[in-house]
Design a protein around this motif. Structure first.
Motif, PDB file in Angstrom:
ATOM      1  N   ASP A   1       0.834  -1.197   0.000  1.00 17.24           N
ATOM      2  CA  ASP A   1       0.000   0.000   0.000  1.00 17.24           C
ATOM      3  C   ASP A   1       0.872   1.252   0.000  1.00 17.24           C
ATOM      4  OD1 ASP A   1      -2.920   0.995   0.492  1.00 17.24           O
ATOM      5  OD2 ASP A   1      -1.677   2.126   1.895  1.00 17.24           O
ATOM      6  N   ILE A   2       0.669   2.127  -0.991  1.00 17.29           N
ATOM      7  CA  ILE A   2       1.488   3.325  -1.128  1.00 17.29           C
ATOM      8  C   ILE A   2       1.239   4.304   0.014  1.00 17.29           C
ATOM      9  CG2 ILE A   2       1.905   5.370  -2.551  1.00 17.29           C
ATOM     10  CD1 ILE A   2       3.219   2.922  -3.644  1.00 17.29           C
ATOM     11  N   LEU A   3      -0.016   4.461   0.428  1.00 23.31           N
ATOM     12  CA  LEU A   3      -0.311   5.406   1.507  1.00 23.31           C
ATOM     13  C   LEU A   3       0.372   4.989   2.803  1.00 23.31           C
ATOM     14  CD1 LEU A   3      -1.760   7.862   2.618  1.00 23.31           C
ATOM     15  CD2 LEU A   3      -3.809   6.441   2.947  1.00 23.31           C
ATOM     16  N   ALA A   4       0.314   3.691   3.124  1.00 24.39           N
ATOM     17  CA  ALA A   4       0.974   3.210   4.343  1.00 24.39           C
ATOM     18  C   ALA A   4       2.480   3.425   4.271  1.00 24.39           C
ATOM     19  CB  ALA A   4       0.652   1.732   4.557  1.00 24.39           C
ATOM     20  N   ARG A   5       3.066   3.139   3.115  1.00 24.56           N
ATOM     21  CA  ARG A   5       4.513   3.326   2.970  1.00 24.56           C
ATOM     22  C   ARG A   5       4.875   4.807   2.982  1.00 24.56           C
ATOM     23  NH1 ARG A   5       7.700  -0.586   1.966  1.00 24.56           N
ATOM     24  NH2 ARG A   5       9.193   0.633   0.721  1.00 24.56           N
TER      25      ARG A   5
ATOM     26  N   MET B   1      11.848   5.483  -1.855  1.00 20.49           N
ATOM     27  CA  MET B   1      10.638   5.262  -2.645  1.00 20.49           C
ATOM     28  C   MET B   1      10.810   5.849  -4.039  1.00 20.49           C
ATOM     29  SD  MET B   1       7.510   5.878   0.068  1.00 20.49           S
ATOM     30  CE  MET B   1       6.242   5.447  -1.131  1.00 20.49           C
ATOM     31  N   LEU B   2      11.441   6.999  -4.135  1.00 17.11           N
ATOM     32  CA  LEU B   2      11.733   7.578  -5.445  1.00 17.11           C
ATOM     33  C   LEU B   2      12.722   6.722  -6.229  1.00 17.11           C
ATOM     34  CD1 LEU B   2      12.085  11.439  -4.856  1.00 17.11           C
ATOM     35  CD2 LEU B   2      10.448  10.290  -6.328  1.00 17.11           C
ATOM     36  N   GLU B   3      13.721   6.203  -5.521  1.00 14.39           N
ATOM     37  CA  GLU B   3      14.722   5.353  -6.196  1.00 14.39           C
ATOM     38  C   GLU B   3      14.080   4.097  -6.764  1.00 14.39           C
ATOM     39  OE1 GLU B   3      17.656   2.327  -6.833  1.00 14.39           O
ATOM     40  OE2 GLU B   3      16.225   2.283  -5.164  1.00 14.39           O
ATOM     41  N   ASN B   4      13.146   3.503  -6.025  1.00 15.15           N
ATOM     42  CA  ASN B   4      12.480   2.294  -6.495  1.00 15.15           C
ATOM     43  C   ASN B   4      11.505   2.568  -7.627  1.00 15.15           C
ATOM     44  OD1 ASN B   4      13.816   0.766  -4.540  1.00 15.15           O
ATOM     45  ND2 ASN B   4      12.207   1.080  -3.011  1.00 15.15           N
TER      46      ASN B   4
ATOM     47  N   TYR C   1       9.598   2.740 -13.361  1.00 12.49           N
ATOM     48  CA  TYR C   1       8.164   2.716 -13.665  1.00 12.49           C
ATOM     49  C   TYR C   1       7.613   4.118 -13.892  1.00 12.49           C
ATOM     50  CZ  TYR C   1       9.107  -1.715 -11.313  1.00 12.49           C
ATOM     51  OH  TYR C   1       9.650  -2.918 -10.930  1.00 12.49           O
ATOM     52  N   LEU C   2       8.461   5.039 -14.368  1.00 12.25           N
ATOM     53  CA  LEU C   2       8.016   6.421 -14.526  1.00 12.25           C
ATOM     54  C   LEU C   2       6.916   6.557 -15.577  1.00 12.25           C
ATOM     55  CD1 LEU C   2      11.429   8.340 -14.338  1.00 12.25           C
ATOM     56  CD2 LEU C   2       9.664   8.131 -12.584  1.00 12.25           C
ATOM     57  N   THR C   3       6.925   5.709 -16.590  1.00  9.20           N
ATOM     58  CA  THR C   3       5.896   5.792 -17.631  1.00  9.20           C
ATOM     59  C   THR C   3       4.725   4.861 -17.349  1.00  9.20           C
ATOM     60  OG1 THR C   3       7.140   4.160 -18.946  1.00  9.20           O
ATOM     61  CG2 THR C   3       7.531   6.510 -19.408  1.00  9.20           C
ATOM     62  N   SER C   4       4.984   3.674 -16.808  1.00 11.66           N
ATOM     63  CA  SER C   4       3.907   2.710 -16.584  1.00 11.66           C
ATOM     64  C   SER C   4       3.144   2.957 -15.285  1.00 11.66           C
ATOM     65  CB  SER C   4       4.475   1.287 -16.580  1.00 11.66           C
ATOM     66  OG  SER C   4       5.452   1.143 -15.556  1.00 11.66           O
ATOM     67  N   ALA C   5       3.822   3.461 -14.265  1.00 11.00           N
ATOM     68  CA  ALA C   5       3.172   3.725 -12.968  1.00 11.00           C
ATOM     69  C   ALA C   5       3.735   5.017 -12.380  1.00 11.00           C
ATOM     70  CB  ALA C   5       3.389   2.554 -12.015  1.00 11.00           C
ATOM     71  N   PRO C   6       3.402   6.166 -12.974  1.00 12.68           N
ATOM     72  CA  PRO C   6       4.033   7.429 -12.539  1.00 12.68           C
ATOM     73  C   PRO C   6       3.716   7.827 -11.111  1.00 12.68           C
ATOM     74  CG  PRO C   6       2.202   7.851 -14.046  1.00 12.68           C
ATOM     75  CD  PRO C   6       2.434   6.369 -14.063  1.00 12.68           C
ATOM     76  N   TRP C   7       2.589   7.317 -10.550  1.00 13.27           N
ATOM     77  CA  TRP C   7       2.249   7.702  -9.179  1.00 13.27           C
ATOM     78  C   TRP C   7       3.284   7.221  -8.168  1.00 13.27           C
ATOM     79  CZ3 TRP C   7      -0.356   4.049 -12.078  1.00 13.27           C
ATOM     80  CH2 TRP C   7      -0.300   2.719 -11.621  1.00 13.27           C
ATOM     81  N   LEU C   8       4.058   6.197  -8.524  1.00 16.15           N
ATOM     82  CA  LEU C   8       5.082   5.710  -7.608  1.00 16.15           C
ATOM     83  C   LEU C   8       6.148   6.766  -7.341  1.00 16.15           C
ATOM     84  CD1 LEU C   8       5.617   2.088  -9.004  1.00 16.15           C
ATOM     85  CD2 LEU C   8       4.225   2.805  -7.047  1.00 16.15           C
ATOM     86  N   ALA C   9       6.388   7.648  -8.320  1.00 14.02           N
ATOM     87  CA  ALA C   9       7.370   8.726  -8.148  1.00 14.02           C
ATOM     88  C   ALA C   9       6.705  10.042  -7.768  1.00 14.02           C
ATOM     89  CB  ALA C   9       8.170   8.909  -9.437  1.00 14.02           C
ATOM     90  N   ILE C  10       5.499  10.282  -8.281  1.00 11.13           N
ATOM     91  CA  ILE C  10       4.838  11.560  -8.034  1.00 11.13           C
ATOM     92  C   ILE C  10       4.512  11.740  -6.555  1.00 11.13           C
ATOM     93  CG2 ILE C  10       2.723  12.868  -8.455  1.00 11.13           C
ATOM     94  CD1 ILE C  10       2.738  11.744 -11.303  1.00 11.13           C
ATOM     95  N   LEU C  11       3.999  10.692  -5.901  1.00  2.00           N
ATOM     96  CA  LEU C  11       3.534  10.828  -4.515  1.00  2.00           C
ATOM     97  C   LEU C  11       4.677  11.103  -3.532  1.00  2.00           C
ATOM     98  CD1 LEU C  11       0.762   8.089  -4.544  1.00  2.00           C
ATOM     99  CD2 LEU C  11       0.465  10.569  -4.538  1.00  2.00           C
ATOM    100  N   PRO C  12       5.763  10.314  -3.517  1.00  4.83           N
ATOM    101  CA  PRO C  12       6.861  10.675  -2.603  1.00  4.83           C
ATOM    102  C   PRO C  12       7.539  11.986  -2.989  1.00  4.83           C
ATOM    103  CG  PRO C  12       7.475   8.810  -3.966  1.00  4.83           C
ATOM    104  CD  PRO C  12       6.018   9.021  -4.178  1.00  4.83           C
TER     105      PRO C  12
END
Length: 298
Positions: free
Chosen positions: A86-90, A251-254, A258-269
């Motif tokens: 879960d991104i919010l928990a992390r 979290m940004l490093e991980n 996935y910047l194009t396939s799952a951009p929220w992984l970088a945008i949120l942190p």
């Protein structure tokens, strides 16, 4: 003598951020960005402390069926990462780490910078010159390269990262305090204290330090922002907080792959880092204006 003591009292009241009815606090309240920054810091801190206990998922819980779930598309409010966590928990647990590193590094660096700056500004002469030349020598090394060089040689952990950031961020504080002490030590109330036989320690901690507190408080808020940013880019480069312990930087490093396939992984942190650093900078600007009695906001 009474006029001198009255002057001291006025300086201390104007410089106290906890004197709620003072002109300084009223100036701070009129600084809208500073108020927004203070509210954002309080909200983020409370969310990071209380939030993980209220969520249905922990930061290490893996929901393999919900891998790469986008935000607001299911039970995971801000989506999930490649492992289904879960991104919010992390994000909230990472906030605990990043904010703890920021505040802890600030306290240590402020303690070092204040001690060295006070000694250099009060004694001047050979002692002050030697200390400030050491400060200048430390400032010659770019902090990012110094951080990376040392972090590559030590075992990464939260305490080691805190000490690493603190040891490379006290120099600016020392310069600010040294300049303030040098300007204050010639004031009438300091001369009067010397004439009455007050010890050097009493003069430094009872006369000079309270009247330099305004600049110290501003430097402290900006130092927290610097420490959070430093932890983020150390962790982003792989030398900081190590998985599975989350931080905004790792979290940004991980999320790089996935910047194009799952951009929220970088945008949120990234948004969390931006909000935290910007808020502390806003508060620092507001405190700088509020604690200076010569300034008045329109």
């Amino acid at each position: 003598m009474s006029a001198d003591l009255t002057g001291v009292t006025e300086i201390r009241i104007a410089a106290s951020p906890f004197f709620w009815n003072s002109p300084g606090f009223r100036r701070f309240r009129r600084h809208r960005l500073a108020v927004f920054g203070a509210m954002a810091i309080v909200a983020m801190t409370l969310a990071c402390i209380v939030g993980p206990m209220l969520l249905p998922y922990s930061d290490t819980f893996i929901d393999i069926r919900q891998r790469f779930a986008p935000p607001f598309s299911g039970p995971h409010v801000l989506g999930t990462d490649p492992l289904g966590r879960d991104i919010l928990a992390r994000l909230l647990m990472a906030g605990r780490i990043s904010l703890a590193v920021g505040f802890s590094a600030m306290l240590i660096s402020m303690a070092i910078g204040i001690c060295i700056g006070m000694i250099a500004g009060f004694y001047e002469g050979a002692v002050g010159a030697a200390l400030m030349r050491f400060v200048d020598a430390m400032l010659c090394f770019p902090s990012i390269f110094l951080l990376l060089a040392i972090s590559a040689l030590i075992s990464p952990s939260v305490p080691s990262i805190v000490m690493l950031i603190a040891m490379t961020s006290w120099m600016e504080v020392a310069r600010v305090v040294e300049a303030q002490i040098k300007s204050l030590r010639t004031r009438d109330y300091v001369v009067a204290a010397v004439a009455t036989g007050a010890s050097n320690r009493r003069i430094m901690f009872r006369q000079l330090l309270p009247n330099a507190i305004a600049s110290i408080v501003v430097a402290a808020t900006l130092n927290v922002a610097h420490a959070i940013l430093a932890e983020s880019y150390i962790s982003f480069l792989g030398y900081g907080i190590q998985p599975p312990t989350p931080s905004w930087g790792n979290m940004l490093e991980n999320a790089q792959s996935y910047l194009t396939s799952a951009p929220w992984l970088a945008i949120l942190p990234g948004a969390a880092i931006t909000l935290a650093v910007t808020s502390f900078n806003f508060v620092g600007d507001g405190l700088r204006d509020a604690l200076d009695p010569r300034m008045d906001l329109p």
